[in-house]
Design a protein around this motif. Structure first.
Motif: not given
Length: 483
Positions: A129-135, A153-158, A356-362
């Motif tokens: 998750l840290d890597l995703v956040l940094a990216r 954010e829509m991406s996280l809600r989705l 970042a969290l939305a990316t991690f979940l996806s």
């Protein structure tokens, strides 16, 4: 404070103890031979001998001459805590003075961490998750340096809506608002359906953070008797609701804190029908729903609701990122009121962590992470329970949660855990005394133990010391009576 390096024999011992704790090796079963375990764990025979001697000392293995090592016969399982009786009269929330002491010492790494229910950083292994956040910061940093809309954010809600579909909860992204943890979600839900002076029905014992929110909102409560296995007594809730005493109800459907109870699905449906019939909204705290030890996640109230009467509150704080403070609230009927209050109080939730969290979940990382932490938490609670059975005084009762990472322990009533708490702090041990989980100071003979740190020698020693201290407190009145 960093943990001291562990010896290889301790790691091997923990591996075998885990097999016993999870039931892979049953009580009385033959353990792998020294040669087998040394080969399997790729270690020396002398290291295997040290590991098995340590397991003997712990009472996990026993040696039978000319036969080998066997898993020790387990002591009789302790009963689960009893269901306390409660008055159905509304009452003000009275917070124990121990609350601040608990919060102060629970975050101090000098103490054995059995206090607050916060996952250990090592267990969370947040490097991915840290890597995703940094990216995200590197690629989208300027775009994320702004306010999000109150919805989030829509991406996280989705992503949250997509995950909800797995357990039968149909949510649109616009039914969801991102919050600063589950605590803000609960506060927004209460603001949406209550006014100061109203009465709210709650589980008892219940999460002390909820009690703080209720007190801040100047709400009164009715504490409902709650079974350690099946949750709130539906008959008691029926009596309270029929009397017209409550404006809202706050319940955790699965793996509640601190009891760890999960309501059977038929009870959940009965609660939903009852509350809908009387027009009482249900605020659901499902912050531990993802920490299930069984194959399937129990359906939350929100997935079973057919009357749009549930305000659902969740969070990633107990499973992934407590420091991100990202939770959410889901409701269709009350969303306009929720967004008005959100805008007036905290305006928005930080954008960068949401994206970042939305990316991690996806990308599937969260599901792999959950499978690992569930095994860790289940193993830790099994080991803790075994030590409680061995080291705590006769008459002790302990919960048997099928998820979550806390245990509720009921000691024989002469033991006052408020006094035990002060004594434990002197020994460098922190736990949560039972009175902080009641609006009226109940459960003075109970305590909650957190398994969020995971299992190590320090936790085991702290538990055994705590059990010995409770035993001395139990004997003290008898000794005084005999003088």
């Amino acid at each position: 404070m960093s943990q001291p390096p562990r010896f290889r024999y301790e790691e091997v011992a923990d591996f075998v103890a885990g097999l016993a704790g999870r039931g892979t090796l049953k009580p009385g079963a033959r353990a792998p031979s020294l040669r087998e375990i040394s080969t399997q764990q790729r270690t020396s025979l002398s290291t295997a001998v040290q590991a098995y001697r340590l397991l003997e000392d712990r009472g996990i293995l026993e040696v039978r001459p000319q036969s080998g090592y066997y898993v020790a016969k387990a002591p009789p399982a302790l009963p689960v805590p009893a269901t306390a009786r409660h008055s159905i009269r509304p009452a003000k929330v009275e917070l124990s003075g121990l609350m601040l002491d608990l919060l102060k010492h629970a975050s101090d790494e000098a103490f054995v961490p059995l206090g607050c229910a916060i996952p250990n950083q090592r267990l969370l292994s947040s490097s991915r998750l840290d890597l995703v956040l940094a990216r995200t910061a590197r690629v989208k940093g300027s775009q994320c340096n702004t306010y999000s809309p109150p919805h989030g954010e829509m991406s996280l809600r989705l992503e949250i809506a997509r995950r909800a579909l797995r357990y039968g909860q149909a949510l649109a992204p616009d039914d969801i608002a991102i919050t600063c943890g589950c605590t803000e979600a609960l506060a927004l839900a209460l603001d949406a359906v209550t006014e100061p002076g109203d009465t709210v029905a709650i589980e008892s014992p219940t999460y002390f953070g909820l009690l703080q929110v209720l007190r801040a909102k100047r709400l009164k409560v009715v504490e409902l008797p709650t079974d350690a296995n099946t949750g709130v007594a539906v008959d008691a809730l029926r009596d309270v609701v029929a009397a017209g005493k409550v404006r809202a109800c706050v319940l955790a459907s699965s793996f509640s804190n601190p009891l760890g109870c999960t309501m059977p699905e038929e009870n959940k449906r009965a609660v939903l029908r009852l509350l809908a019939r009387h027009g009482v909204p249900l605020i659901e705290d499902d912050v531990y729903g993802d920490v299930h030890f069984g194959e399937e996640r129990p359906p939350p109230f929100g997935a079973l609701d057919t009357h749009d009467n549930v305000i659902y509150c969740g969070s990633f704080s107990k499973t992934l990122a407590p420091g991100y403070r990202i939770g959410w609230i889901a409701t269709r009927r009350h969303m306009a009121r929720v967004l008005e209050t959100k805008f007036a109080t905290s305006l928005a939730t930080p954008v960068l962590t949401q994206v970042a969290l939305a990316t991690f979940l996806s990308n599937g990382d969260y599901d792999r992470h959950l499978r690992r932490v569930r095994r860790e938490f289940a193993d830790t609670l099994a080991r803790m329970t075994r030590v409680i059975e061995q080291a705590f005084p006769p008459g002790t009762k302990v919960s048997r949660p099928a998820g979550n990472f806390v245990l509720w322990v009921e000691l024989p009533e002469p033991v006052d855990t408020r006094l035990l708490f002060a004594q434990a702090l002197e020994k460098g041990i922190c736990f949560a005394p039972g009175v902080v989980f009641s609006a009226s100071g109940k459960y003075a003979h109970c305590l909650r133990l957190s398994g969020g740190h995971g299992w190590d020698a320090r936790i085991e020693k702290g538990l055994r010391t705590l059990g010995a201290m409770a035993g001395r407190e139990l004997r003290r009145p008898a000794a005084a009576a005999g003088t």
